[in-house]
Write a protein that holds these residues in place. Structure first.
Motif, PDB file in Angstrom:
ATOM      1  N   GLN A  45      -6.863  -5.122  12.905  1.00 34.43           N
ATOM      2  CA  GLN A  45      -6.920  -5.472  13.995  1.00 34.43           C
ATOM      3  C   GLN A  45      -5.365  -6.554  14.351  1.00 34.43           C
TER       4      GLN A  45
ATOM      5  N   ASP B  92      -9.267 -10.277  20.535  1.00 35.68           N
ATOM      6  CA  ASP B  92      -8.063  -9.829  20.476  1.00 35.68           C
ATOM      7  C   ASP B  92      -7.516 -11.000  21.096  1.00 35.68           C
TER       8      ASP B  92
ATOM      9  N   GLN C  22     -10.267  -3.688   8.073  1.00 30.23           N
ATOM     10  CA  GLN C  22     -10.659  -3.699   9.697  1.00 30.23           C
ATOM     11  C   GLN C  22      -9.722  -5.171  10.001  1.00 30.23           C
ATOM     12  N   GLU C  23      -9.831  -6.175   9.409  1.00 31.57           N
ATOM     13  CA  GLU C  23      -9.076  -6.973  10.390  1.00 31.57           C
ATOM     14  C   GLU C  23      -7.942  -6.730   9.888  1.00 31.57           C
TER      15      GLU C  23
END
Length: 395
Positions: free
Chosen positions: A75, A52, A71-72
């Motif tokens: 993020q 992160d 998911q990426e």
């Protein structure tokens, strides 16, 4: 390679194994890239370092993200970048993946097959697609030559089908292979792009961007014989600049350009603090006595890419002592967990003892993303991010 003061201090002060990322070094690489290639927008390949703090650092510099799945994407969105700067760069997508990405706001999708185009049209209607052309992968440590990309003829059919399905045939992309060591690979990719672009123009399709993919090399790796790799980075940049000029001349419409660097930003700006488990010697079946240096970090908790390269090791508590040639191996009961054999042994201090620190340099790429969640009971490495400012050569 060199460690700046902050990295050096963090490694020296660490009591346990960890990986340290230098955010200032990552920012410096970003600045260098834009200076060399001012006409490109950056989409960081998240798989190289899905940390992160690293993503936030790059987002502050103006980067977007190349994501490989929902998911990426989530993020990347959490960094605060506009979703328009995030694209779904994986050509391998299930229907559910596509629908989830569309729900998250992504409207730019990579593709390389008619089947994928049909799925995007159904689950992400009206989206923009860019078609990935296959490359040979010659000259790269990891070629990426078969699983991804299509032929020039297929690319034309795919983008024509996209248009017919109500999608926007927005662009073309390539990937010359990870850690690409030659200029010829870039030149070949640009030739392929120019040919397809000319054909698309004749078919009335006007892509608005070219994605030149990843492949920009790190500078601090050693080859399998322990020699420093020396990628011709300045010449690579020159070929890309000339390629951008040429593709704009070929195109019937204005073109924007993207790059998807991953390891170029993070590899040389990450270092691991590990420890010695044991230096031992054993007579092998051929009668030769062999030294083995076992570390607490190996293939399954940080050094997955050891099959193709060596990492430079620093032994901070040993200087000027007697050295012996050794195989370097990780701690697990897996025979693949070693990265030097026979003709490429590593010189290590003969007096090194269990528990002594070892620094592993230029290992910031893929170290967190390839790590298992505890293979053989050995835990993944924690990480620490520092913001170094001094580039003194301390190692």
């Amino acid at each position: 390679m060199y460690l700046n003061e902050s990295m050096h201090t963090a490694l020296a002060d660490a009591d346990e194994d960890l990986i340290v990322f230098d955010l200032a070094g990552i920012e410096e690489r970003y600045t260098t890239l834009l200076r060399e290639l001012p006409d490109v927008a950056v989409r960081f390949a998240m798989k190289a370092c899905p940390v992160d703090e690293v993503l936030a650092c790059l987002a502050r510099q103006g980067a977007g993200f190349d994501a490989a799945g929902p998911q990426e994407i989530a993020q990347a969105i959490a960094t605060g970048v506009p979703v328009e700067r995030i694209h779904y760069g994986n050509t391998i997508k299930s229907d559910r993946n596509i629908a989830d990405a569309y729900r998250l706001g992504v409207r730019d999708f990579a593709t390389d097959s008619l089947e994928d185009v049909a799925a995007i049209a159904e689950h992400a209607p009206g989206s923009r697609v860019f078609c990935r052309l296959a490359t040979s992968g010659d000259g790269a440590l990891w070629g990426l030559s078969r699983k991804f990309g299509c032929s020039a003829a297929d690319a034309v059919l795919i983008l024509e089908r996209a248009r017919a399905e109500g999608l926007v045939p927005a662009g073309l992309s390539v990937h010359v292979g990870s850690q690409q060591m030659t200029t010829e690979a870039w030149q070949d990719a640009i030739d392929r792009l120019a040919d397809v672009l000319a054909t698309l123009n004749r078919r009335g399709i006007r892509p608005d961007h070219i994605n030149l993919g990843g492949g920009l090399p790190a500078l601090g790796y050693l080859d399998k014989r322990g020699r420093l790799l020396d990628p011709p980075l300045d010449k690579i940049f020159a070929v890309i600049r000339e390629g951008i000029r040429r593709l704009r001349e070929v195109s019937a419409a204005p073109l924007d350009f993207l790059l998807e660097p991953g390891r170029y930003f993070v590899a040389d700006n990450g270092a691991i603090r590990a420890r010695v488990s044991r230096l031992s010697s054993r007579e092998q079946l051929d009668g030769v006595r062999q030294y083995w240096l076992y570390l607490t970090c190996g293939k399954f908790n940080g050094l997955y890419e050891m099959d193709e390269l060596q990492y430079r090791l620093v032994f901070p508590s040993h200087g000027g002592t007697e050295y012996v040639p050794a195989v370097i191996a990780g701690p697990t009961c897996d025979s693949d967990d070693a990265y030097a054999h026979e003709d490429n042994l590593v010189q290590v201090p003969k007096g090194i003892a269990s528990g002594d620190p070892v620094w592993i340099l230029s290992c910031g790429a893929y170290v967190t993303s390839y790590t298992t969640q505890g293979f053989n009971g050995f835990s993944p490495l924690p990480y620490l991010c520092v913001d170094g400012v001094s580039l003194e050569g301390l190692v």
